[in-house]
Design an enzyme around this catalytic site. Structure first.
Site, mmCIF file in Angstrom:
data_model
loop_
_atom_site.group_PDB
_atom_site.id
_atom_site.type_symbol
_atom_site.label_atom_id
_atom_site.label_comp_id
_atom_site.label_asym_id
_atom_site.label_seq_id
_atom_site.Cartn_x
_atom_site.Cartn_y
_atom_site.Cartn_z
ATOM 1 N N MET A 77 0.824 -1.205 0.000
ATOM 2 C CA MET A 77 0.000 0.000 0.000
ATOM 3 C C MET A 77 0.863 1.263 0.000
ATOM 4 S SD MET A 77 -3.029 -1.333 -0.035
ATOM 5 C CE MET A 77 -4.191 -0.091 0.476
ATOM 6 N N CYS B 101 6.337 -7.925 0.822
ATOM 7 C CA CYS B 101 6.284 -7.070 -0.369
ATOM 8 C C CYS B 101 7.196 -7.630 -1.461
ATOM 9 C CB CYS B 101 6.694 -5.649 -0.011
ATOM 10 S SG CYS B 101 6.625 -4.505 -1.410
ATOM 11 N N GLY C 65 -5.235 -10.842 1.747
ATOM 12 C CA GLY C 65 -5.241 -11.230 0.344
ATOM 13 C C GLY C 65 -6.605 -11.637 -0.170
ATOM 14 N N ARG D 206 -6.649 -3.142 -0.453
ATOM 15 C CA ARG D 206 -7.158 -2.372 -1.591
ATOM 16 C C ARG D 206 -8.669 -2.256 -1.623
ATOM 17 N NH1 ARG D 206 -2.267 -3.728 -2.359
ATOM 18 N NH2 ARG D 206 -0.910 -2.403 -3.625
#
Length: 313
Positions: A1, A83, A195, A218
């Protein structure tokens, strides 16, 4: 993010949910040691509970970065081992650390010496050619032995070669059963899943299967009211905001203060574009803010004009 969950985004999300734990963007240990600490670490006290996410792979650097951050009063300090970006790989941290659990153990042990709050780890189920059913439990056991008891597991493998960061969020298949199996195998660990969760009902179903938490990224950013609007009432037993309009109104003083300090409207409003997702007039709200908020002198008058585009129930 990265570039998404900055202090303005978190302050906005806090107006929607009082109970959700918010996470910062990942801050690298070298940047924190050598960079503008106030710019990287300052936040609004209203954001609590809020966790700082660090990136790094050098125990000494991470210890120093954690020592610095301890003075800012975060509720948790998290080490990112998930990440998959090229920039992160070049620095030998993020998802690549799944290959070296002993190094991660050294890192978190060093961080815990000076953190003053809980040190946690966000990871993947595996990377590249690893077999997740073997790599993930080995990783959890090694890192837990160093004192970590809280893990956030992104239920996808990361392919460090051949897939872009975006593809790594979408292409590798989700393996929720493996994460659920880890909770059963290690009931003493606090395990959250990350996820693919796009609805609050999905998070509730996962929690009902025994997980301790669910991280939503998201989806919560793009549809903040739809994801977070009833979270407090349904998950935390707290009173929540009446509706999305109440959230928009509650943000006015924050925006006014930001503008008074010389800030720009778009620095805040860019995170609010999805507030009315699915409601008649949402397109007008997004268009007005997207096209006008970055203009010189844009302020609350434009904000109110954008709000007037949205149909009230």
């Amino acid at each position: 993010m990265m570039d998404w969950t900055d202090r303005h985004c978190r302050r906005f999300h806090r107006e929607i949910s009082r109970g959700a734990l918010l996470y910062t963007e990942m801050v690298t240990a070298p940047a924190l040691i050598h960079g503008n600490r106030a710019r990287l670490l300052d936040y609004d006290p209203a954001e609590h509970p809020v966790a700082l996410q660090l990136g790094g792979s050098d125990p000494a650097e991470l210890r120093e970065a954690t020592r610095i951050a301890a003075g800012w009063g975060y509720d948790e300090i998290n080490l990112n081992c998930g990440c998959p970006s090229d920039r992160v790989q070049a620095g030998t941290f993020g998802a690549v650390l799944m290959k070296t659990p002993a190094l991660v153990a050294d890192c978190v042990a060093a961080m815990a010496e000076v953190a003053g709050v809980e040190v946690t780890v966000k990871c993947r189920i595996g990377v590249d050619e690893q077999t997740p059913s073997e790599a993930l439990p080995a990783f959890l056991e090694t890192v837990a032995a160093a004192g970590v008891s809280r893990f956030i597991i992104h239920a996808r493998k990361a392919w460090l070669q051949g897939l872009s960061p975006r593809e790594n969020r979408e292409v590798p298949p989700l393996d929720y059963p493996l994460v659920l199996a880890m909770k059963r195998a290690y009931p003493h660990l606090h395990i959250s899943l990350n996820g693919g969760v796009a609805r609050l009902a999905e998070a509730e179903a996962l929690l009902a299967q025994g997980l301790d938490g669910v991280m939503v990224g998201r989806a919560a950013y793009h549809e903040p009211w739809n994801i977070l609007g009833t979270t407090d009432a349904r998950l935390f037993g707290l009173p929540g905001p009446r509706d999305a309009f109440a959230v928009a109104e509650a943000m006015r003083p924050y925006i006014a203060a930001h503008l008074a300090r010389g800030g720009r409207l778009h620095q805040v409003s860019r995170h609010m574009l999805g507030l009315f997702h699915g409601r008649p007039g949402a397109r007008g709200w997004r268009r007005a803010l997207s096209e006008g908020a970055s203009a010189e002198g844009a302020g609350l008058a434009l904000y109110d004009a954008a709000l007037a585009e949205v149909a009230r129930a």
